[in-house]
Design a protein around this motif. Structure first.
Motif, PDB file in Angstrom:
ATOM      1  N   THR A   1      -3.970  -1.205  -7.399  1.00  0.00           N
ATOM      2  CA  THR A   1      -4.119   0.135  -7.961  1.00  0.00           C
ATOM      3  C   THR A   1      -3.787   0.044  -9.457  1.00  0.00           C
ATOM      4  O   THR A   1      -3.271  -0.972  -9.922  1.00  0.00           O
ATOM      5  CB  THR A   1      -3.134   1.112  -7.301  1.00  0.00           C
ATOM      6  OG1 THR A   1      -1.799   0.680  -7.597  1.00  0.00           O
ATOM      7  CG2 THR A   1      -3.334   1.197  -5.789  1.00  0.00           C
TER       8      THR A   1
ATOM      9  N   TYR B   1      -9.077  -5.046  -0.221  1.00  0.00           N
ATOM     10  CA  TYR B   1      -7.815  -4.773  -0.894  1.00  0.00           C
ATOM     11  C   TYR B   1      -7.974  -5.012  -2.387  1.00  0.00           C
ATOM     12  O   TYR B   1      -8.669  -5.936  -2.811  1.00  0.00           O
ATOM     13  CB  TYR B   1      -6.706  -5.686  -0.361  1.00  0.00           C
ATOM     14  CG  TYR B   1      -6.403  -5.451   1.092  1.00  0.00           C
ATOM     15  CD1 TYR B   1      -5.491  -4.475   1.478  1.00  0.00           C
ATOM     16  CD2 TYR B   1      -7.039  -6.197   2.083  1.00  0.00           C
ATOM     17  CE1 TYR B   1      -5.223  -4.246   2.820  1.00  0.00           C
ATOM     18  CE2 TYR B   1      -6.767  -5.965   3.422  1.00  0.00           C
ATOM     19  CZ  TYR B   1      -5.862  -4.998   3.789  1.00  0.00           C
ATOM     20  OH  TYR B   1      -5.592  -4.765   5.103  1.00  0.00           O
TER      21      TYR B   1
ATOM     22  N   LYS C   1      -4.394  -0.946  -3.015  1.00  0.00           N
ATOM     23  CA  LYS C   1      -5.326   0.019  -2.424  1.00  0.00           C
ATOM     24  C   LYS C   1      -6.050  -0.675  -1.275  1.00  0.00           C
ATOM     25  O   LYS C   1      -6.534  -1.804  -1.420  1.00  0.00           O
ATOM     26  CB  LYS C   1      -6.342   0.476  -3.468  1.00  0.00           C
ATOM     27  CG  LYS C   1      -7.395   1.401  -2.906  1.00  0.00           C
ATOM     28  CD  LYS C   1      -8.436   1.727  -3.961  1.00  0.00           C
ATOM     29  CE  LYS C   1      -9.568   2.524  -3.336  1.00  0.00           C
ATOM     30  NZ  LYS C   1     -10.714   2.618  -4.243  1.00  0.00           N
TER      31      LYS C   1
ATOM     32  N   GLU D   1       0.832  -1.203   0.000  1.00  0.00           N
ATOM     33  CA  GLU D   1       0.000   0.000   0.000  1.00  0.00           C
ATOM     34  C   GLU D   1       0.870   1.259   0.000  1.00  0.00           C
ATOM     35  O   GLU D   1       0.622   2.202  -0.758  1.00  0.00           O
ATOM     36  CB  GLU D   1      -0.923   0.003   1.224  1.00  0.00           C
ATOM     37  CG  GLU D   1      -1.848   1.200   1.272  1.00  0.00           C
ATOM     38  CD  GLU D   1      -2.692   1.261   2.536  1.00  0.00           C
ATOM     39  OE1 GLU D   1      -3.617   2.091   2.561  1.00  0.00           O
ATOM     40  OE2 GLU D   1      -2.421   0.513   3.490  1.00  0.00           O
TER      41      GLU D   1
ATOM     42  N   GLU E   1      -9.193  -0.207   1.281  1.00  0.00           N
ATOM     43  CA  GLU E   1     -10.403   0.576   1.515  1.00  0.00           C
ATOM     44  C   GLU E   1     -11.100   0.045   2.755  1.00  0.00           C
ATOM     45  O   GLU E   1     -11.457  -1.129   2.828  1.00  0.00           O
ATOM     46  CB  GLU E   1     -11.339   0.503   0.312  1.00  0.00           C
ATOM     47  CG  GLU E   1     -12.506   1.437   0.425  1.00  0.00           C
ATOM     48  CD  GLU E   1     -13.308   1.526  -0.858  1.00  0.00           C
ATOM     49  OE1 GLU E   1     -14.281   2.296  -0.860  1.00  0.00           O
ATOM     50  OE2 GLU E   1     -12.979   0.846  -1.840  1.00  0.00           O
TER      51      GLU E   1
END
Length: 110
Positions: free
Chosen positions: A89, A86, A73, A67, A75
């Motif tokens: 990206t 997860y 990513k 990350e 969240e």
């Protein structure tokens, strides 16, 4: 802040090859990325089930590190019980052709 500056300086001195390896190298990073690429969005428990040999501590560490590199990513949803998802990206997805190429090479040469 000083530690971040040292890390940025060290990253700047790496060759492009070394920089790429610093992002995807190690025992677990590529395996985590591969799982996220095939499953789109995953929760922690799903990742852990897909990678049973990884310890909880190592999975948490690798996810946090990926990350911080902008590869994964995270969240978090404000609910009870907490829900965290997860995903890769766009930067992380851009590494997938490299991993897929490595897999193809392995199939052809194993």
């Amino acid at each position: 802040m000083i530690e971040e500056s040292k890390n940025a300086d060290a990253q700047a001195k790496l060759t492009p090859f070394d920089y790429t390896l610093s992002l995807i190298g190690g025992k677990w990073r590529m395996k985590i990325m591969y799982q996220l690429a095939s499953g789109q969005v995953m929760r922690y428990g799903e990742l852990k089930r897909q990678l049973p040999a990884i310890t909880h501590k190592m999975l948490s560490f690798q996810l946090k590190d990926l990350e911080s590199c902008g590869i994964v990513k995270r969240e978090e949803f404000p609910q009870v019980p907490p829900k965290v998802e997860y995903s890769l990206t766009p930067r992380g997805r851009s590494l997938m052709p490299i991993l897929e190429g490595m897999c193809r090479w392995g199939v052809e040469n194993q």
